[in-house]
Write a protein that holds these residues in place. Structure first.
Motif, PDB file in Angstrom:
ATOM      1  N   ALA A   1      -1.224  -0.857  13.834  1.00 29.64           N
ATOM      2  CA  ALA A   1      -1.623  -1.027  12.435  1.00 29.64           C
ATOM      3  C   ALA A   1      -0.555  -0.550  11.465  1.00 29.64           C
ATOM      4  CB  ALA A   1      -2.918  -0.267  12.171  1.00 29.64           C
ATOM      5  N   ASP A   2       0.451   0.175  11.942  1.00 29.22           N
ATOM      6  CA  ASP A   2       1.551   0.613  11.080  1.00 29.22           C
ATOM      7  C   ASP A   2       2.604  -0.469  10.883  1.00 29.22           C
ATOM      8  OD1 ASP A   2       1.345   3.787  12.736  1.00 29.22           O
ATOM      9  OD2 ASP A   2       0.564   3.276  10.739  1.00 29.22           O
TER      10      ASP A   2
ATOM     11  N   ASP B   1       0.814  -1.214   0.000  1.00 29.78           N
ATOM     12  CA  ASP B   1       0.000   0.000   0.000  1.00 29.78           C
ATOM     13  C   ASP B   1       0.846   1.262   0.000  1.00 29.78           C
ATOM     14  OD1 ASP B   1      -2.427  -1.444   2.260  1.00 29.78           O
ATOM     15  OD2 ASP B   1      -2.426  -1.374   0.066  1.00 29.78           O
TER      16      ASP B   1
ATOM     17  N   TYR C   1       0.017  11.996   0.885  1.00 33.14           N
ATOM     18  CA  TYR C   1      -0.007  10.996   1.942  1.00 33.14           C
ATOM     19  C   TYR C   1      -1.275  10.148   1.863  1.00 33.14           C
ATOM     20  CZ  TYR C   1       3.659  13.804   4.112  1.00 33.14           C
ATOM     21  OH  TYR C   1       4.832  14.477   4.364  1.00 33.14           O
ATOM     22  N   ALA C   2      -1.139   8.914   2.281  1.00 33.97           N
ATOM     23  CA  ALA C   2      -2.319   8.094   2.491  1.00 33.97           C
ATOM     24  C   ALA C   2      -3.110   8.666   3.668  1.00 33.97           C
ATOM     25  CB  ALA C   2      -1.914   6.656   2.787  1.00 33.97           C
ATOM     26  N   ASP C   3      -4.423   8.556   3.608  1.00 38.11           N
ATOM     27  CA  ASP C   3      -5.255   9.101   4.677  1.00 38.11           C
ATOM     28  C   ASP C   3      -4.886   8.521   6.039  1.00 38.11           C
ATOM     29  OD1 ASP C   3      -8.337   9.309   2.712  1.00 38.11           O
ATOM     30  OD2 ASP C   3      -6.632  10.675   2.887  1.00 38.11           O
ATOM     31  N   SER C   4      -4.461   7.273   6.045  1.00 36.02           N
ATOM     32  CA  SER C   4      -4.181   6.580   7.310  1.00 36.02           C
ATOM     33  C   SER C   4      -2.960   7.137   8.043  1.00 36.02           C
ATOM     34  CB  SER C   4      -3.984   5.085   7.052  1.00 36.02           C
ATOM     35  OG  SER C   4      -2.915   4.873   6.143  1.00 36.02           O
ATOM     36  N   VAL C   5      -2.118   7.903   7.336  1.00 34.74           N
ATOM     37  CA  VAL C   5      -0.900   8.417   7.971  1.00 34.74           C
ATOM     38  C   VAL C   5      -0.841   9.941   8.016  1.00 34.74           C
ATOM     39  CG1 VAL C   5       0.330   6.346   7.222  1.00 34.74           C
ATOM     40  CG2 VAL C   5       0.566   8.467   5.902  1.00 34.74           C
ATOM     41  N   LYS C   6      -1.812  10.612   7.416  1.00 34.29           N
ATOM     42  CA  LYS C   6      -1.808  12.081   7.406  1.00 34.29           C
ATOM     43  C   LYS C   6      -1.786  12.631   8.826  1.00 34.29           C
ATOM     44  CE  LYS C   6      -4.023  13.080   2.979  1.00 34.29           C
ATOM     45  NZ  LYS C   6      -5.250  13.533   2.297  1.00 34.29           N
TER      46      LYS C   6
ATOM     47  N   LYS D   1       1.119   3.394  15.487  1.00 36.25           N
ATOM     48  CA  LYS D   1       0.049   2.500  15.903  1.00 36.25           C
ATOM     49  C   LYS D   1       0.420   1.067  15.525  1.00 36.25           C
ATOM     50  CE  LYS D   1      -3.393   6.023  14.692  1.00 36.25           C
ATOM     51  NZ  LYS D   1      -4.599   6.320  13.858  1.00 36.25           N
TER      52      LYS D   1
ATOM     53  N   ARG E   1       0.552  12.268  10.897  1.00 37.46           N
ATOM     54  CA  ARG E   1       1.460  11.482  11.749  1.00 37.46           C
ATOM     55  C   ARG E   1       2.818  11.255  11.089  1.00 37.46           C
ATOM     56  NH1 ARG E   1       0.375   6.363  12.979  1.00 37.46           N
ATOM     57  NH2 ARG E   1      -0.802   5.912  11.072  1.00 37.46           N
TER      58      ARG E   1
END
Length: 126
Positions: free
Chosen positions: A89-90, A46, A60-65, A87, A67
């Motif tokens: 999940a990372d 991903d 950036y991917a939304d999941s990391v914006k 997290k 951070r």
């Protein structure tokens, strides 16, 4: 041909930080847009972040914006991924990628990148 070597992975606790580096060798680094992707076990690779040739544009991917932050130093042929507020999940293998592009271009498309590093493991414990 461009060779990419990642470093800086390891184990971190949730809420902690890690800094990944990607060293490039071969052709002129400033001619390439760069990106980070990640792949968790059993999942597809991903997009994480991308940066344009000059460093002026990022995506950036939304999941990391908010951070993660991608940056580059063209004088040192290096791209950095600063990861904060980690997290579980990372957790994944993180890959550096590069491709020739127009000056202002970024891309989240895995297929648009011609050059890849071997990856570095990031593990985040809860």
């Amino acid at each position: 041909q461009v060779q990419l070597v990642e470093s800086g992975g390891g184990l971190a606790q949730a809420g902690g930080s890690l800094r990944l580096s990607c060293a490039a060798s071969g052709r002129t680094f400033s001619n390439y847009r760069m990106a980070w992707f990640r792949q968790a076990p059993g999942k597809e690779r991903d997009f994480v972040a991308s940066i344009s040739r000059s460093g002026s544009f990022t995506d950036y991917a939304d999941s990391v914006k908010g951070r993660f932050a991608i940056s580059r130093d063209n004088a040192k042929n290096t791209v950095i991924l600063q990861m904060n507020s980690l997290k579980p999940a990372d957790t994944a293998v993180y890959y550096c990628a590069g491709s020739g592009s127009s000056y202002y271009s970024t891309s989240s498309d895995l297929k648009s990148y011609a050059y890849w590093g071997q990856g570095t493991q990031v593990t985040v414990s809860s």
